[in-house]
Design a protein around this motif. Sequence first.
Motif, short mmCIF file in Angstrom:
data_model
loop_
_atom_site.label_atom_id
_atom_site.label_comp_id
_atom_site.label_asym_id
_atom_site.label_seq_id
_atom_site.Cartn_x
_atom_site.Cartn_y
_atom_site.Cartn_z
N GLU A 1 34.29 16.22 40.41
CA GLU A 1 33.61 15.30 41.33
C GLU A 1 33.38 13.94 40.67
O GLU A 1 33.54 12.89 41.31
CB GLU A 1 32.28 15.91 41.78
CG GLU A 1 31.53 15.06 42.78
CD GLU A 1 30.83 15.87 43.86
OE1 GLU A 1 30.27 15.26 44.76
OE2 GLU A 1 30.85 17.11 43.77
N CYS B 1 36.66 12.07 40.61
CA CYS B 1 37.01 11.56 41.94
C CYS B 1 36.17 10.33 42.30
O CYS B 1 36.69 9.37 42.90
CB CYS B 1 36.82 12.67 42.99
SG CYS B 1 38.08 13.96 42.94
N SER B 2 34.89 10.37 41.92
CA SER B 2 34.05 9.19 42.22
C SER B 2 34.52 7.97 41.43
O SER B 2 34.50 6.84 41.95
CB SER B 2 32.58 9.50 41.89
OG SER B 2 32.37 9.62 40.50
N ASN C 1 38.10 20.25 48.91
CA ASN C 1 36.92 19.66 49.55
C ASN C 1 36.37 18.50 48.73
O ASN C 1 35.96 17.46 49.29
CB ASN C 1 35.83 20.73 49.72
CG ASN C 1 36.13 21.70 50.84
OD1 ASN C 1 36.93 21.41 51.72
ND2 ASN C 1 35.50 22.87 50.80
N ILE C 2 36.37 18.64 47.41
CA ILE C 2 35.89 17.54 46.55
C ILE C 2 36.83 16.35 46.63
O ILE C 2 36.39 15.20 46.78
CB ILE C 2 35.75 18.03 45.10
CG1 ILE C 2 34.66 19.11 44.99
CG2 ILE C 2 35.43 16.86 44.16
CD1 ILE C 2 34.58 19.77 43.63
N GLU D 1 38.97 15.52 49.00
CA GLU D 1 38.96 14.90 50.33
C GLU D 1 37.66 14.16 50.59
O GLU D 1 37.63 13.17 51.33
CB GLU D 1 39.19 15.97 51.40
CG GLU D 1 40.54 16.66 51.34
CD GLU D 1 41.71 15.68 51.45
OE1 GLU D 1 41.53 14.59 52.06
OE2 GLU D 1 42.79 16.00 50.94
N ARG D 2 36.56 14.64 49.99
CA ARG D 2 35.27 13.98 50.21
C ARG D 2 35.32 12.53 49.73
O ARG D 2 34.67 11.65 50.30
CB ARG D 2 34.17 14.74 49.47
CG ARG D 2 32.75 14.29 49.82
CD ARG D 2 31.72 15.04 48.98
NE ARG D 2 31.98 16.46 49.00
CZ ARG D 2 31.82 17.26 47.95
NH1 ARG D 2 31.41 16.75 46.80
NH2 ARG D 2 32.07 18.55 48.04
N TYR D 3 36.09 12.28 48.67
CA TYR D 3 36.21 10.92 48.12
C TYR D 3 37.49 10.23 48.58
O TYR D 3 37.77 9.12 48.14
CB TYR D 3 36.15 10.97 46.59
CG TYR D 3 34.78 11.34 46.06
CD1 TYR D 3 33.83 10.36 45.81
CD2 TYR D 3 34.43 12.67 45.85
CE1 TYR D 3 32.57 10.69 45.33
CE2 TYR D 3 33.17 13.02 45.38
CZ TYR D 3 32.25 12.02 45.14
OH TYR D 3 31.00 12.36 44.67
N ASN D 4 38.22 10.91 49.45
CA ASN D 4 39.45 10.32 50.02
C ASN D 4 40.39 9.84 48.91
O ASN D 4 40.85 8.69 48.90
CB ASN D 4 39.08 9.16 50.96
CG ASN D 4 40.27 8.73 51.80
OD1 ASN D 4 41.20 9.52 52.04
ND2 ASN D 4 40.27 7.47 52.22
#
Length: 562
Positions: free
Chosen positions: A375, A378-379, A414-415, A417-420
């Motif tokens: 995560e 990704c951020s 899910n992680i 895609e959450r940050y596209n």
Amino acid sequence: MKMSDESTLRFYNMFGKLALATANVDTFSDFNLVKELLNEIAPMFRLSKIVAHVYRSPAEELRGNGEIVICFDKGINGKAVHEIRLVTKLMSITSMTVYMNENEDPLSDDELEKVDLTARTVLAFISRSKFQDIAEELAFYDDDGFRNIRSFFNYLAWKGNPGDLDNMSAVNYNIRHFSLVNEELGRKAGDIVLREHYETISSMIGENGIIARLGGDAFVCICDRSLLPELISYLTEANVHYNKDGGMISITSCAGVFNIPDGYVVHNPNDIMGKIMRSYNIARNGGHTNIVYFDEKMISERDYAKRIQKHFAEALRNNEFQVFYQPKVNINGEMCGAEALCRWFRNGEIVQPVKFIPILEETSDICKLDFYMLEQVCSHIRKWIDEGREVVRVSVNLSRNHMMDVNLLDSIMNIIERYNIPHEYIEIELTETNTDVEFKDLQRIVGGLQKEKIYTSVDDFGMGYSSLNLIRDIPWNVIKVDRCFLPGGEENENSTCNIMFRHVVSMAKEMGLECIVEGVETPAQLEVLRENDCELAQGNLFDKPMPIEEFEKRLDMKLYAI
């Protein structure tokens, strides 16, 4: 036929002795006295034979596989004149059949009553004594006839005085890769191997010790310390038969050993179990040796591990774990990727990964940390994209502990895609596996990531006992060759190290895989990569792992002077 008063008095005199005998004897080995009394009583009623049957279960009774006990026998079968059947709460069954010669007068009601009383008394004794043995067997042996953990604890309970365990050693061992024996030879052959291995060790230990099965292919034992070298030699490697035709297979084991100090008192059986299981777990996971001896240092290590596990959740909430990035560079000096590495900052100090990663891998905590790292990465990638930076692919390690998680693929996606995050910027690093079950899970996970266009790499290839099946049967994108495979640059061109490295790189490239080498630290090692047409490197020659602020500067620079 009514019994005379004299015969009745004689019967009750003999029956009194029978009742006293069956009440006083404790084991079936005392049955001879009971039989002697029956030899006096049975002829009083013209009986020819008395037979009891003992069944462990209704199914055994149905198959007729029970134990037969001859209580009285004149050598004449005759006809059955009376039967009794008792069923215990454990669903074990005893029955008794009384026979008479067909030429004899039938039993009167009075005689039948006395025969029934005699038979029930004897049958109750047989049931009690036999099922005491069966209950003990059910309590202290498993379904396959191996002594179980209760048997081991019972042994320790009887060794409760100082000196009882002097010069003794305790061992917890597990046969390595036993599932492959069942898979390749069949379960029947596997059972033969397990039984012979167990019986051999049991024979070594003798009457002065014990061996018990924890389950599957895991065992514990206690033996005289003088026997330990022979036992360890057998556990290190043993040739064991798997059929009656002489077929043999080589078996190795992992083991934890505790040499019990003289004067040691067992206050709690788990004291010994904890020591041998702790050392066994180190043998299984350490990778250096298959046999590990317990020492007091393990106590402090265990306490340290408990502190790490205790503080982990709080550290995760407080964002004490930070992502450090180590660049991946091609042989022309261009940064083409990075690996995300975890660093823990606690109370102003850095906790080295070697001090906490192996501890977290003992529980599911490592999985929580892996998802946290993914995560964070990704951020960061989202931030770089939004800032207009030219982004490189970042690899994130996932522990082997994730293998059994059927929802792992969904959790990863899910992680992301959450940050596209465009999928080409993420690479998931996975290590080789130890078991055939994990191998199949690895196939499933890598295949699922491939469908999502997520890059996958096999980490530390060559560090363990890598199988070629690992890269033949799993659709990787990248092989990360461990530094142990990398020649130092001073070796002869035809040295074993150079030949192996050359062929690993060549094989990867012919299979269409990216090949990156870890641990590149010298210009000579970089030259080895160039000579073998290996285009990607990672190591301190370029950069050590660095915090995000420094990495962003490197990301903007892009090129290294080499």
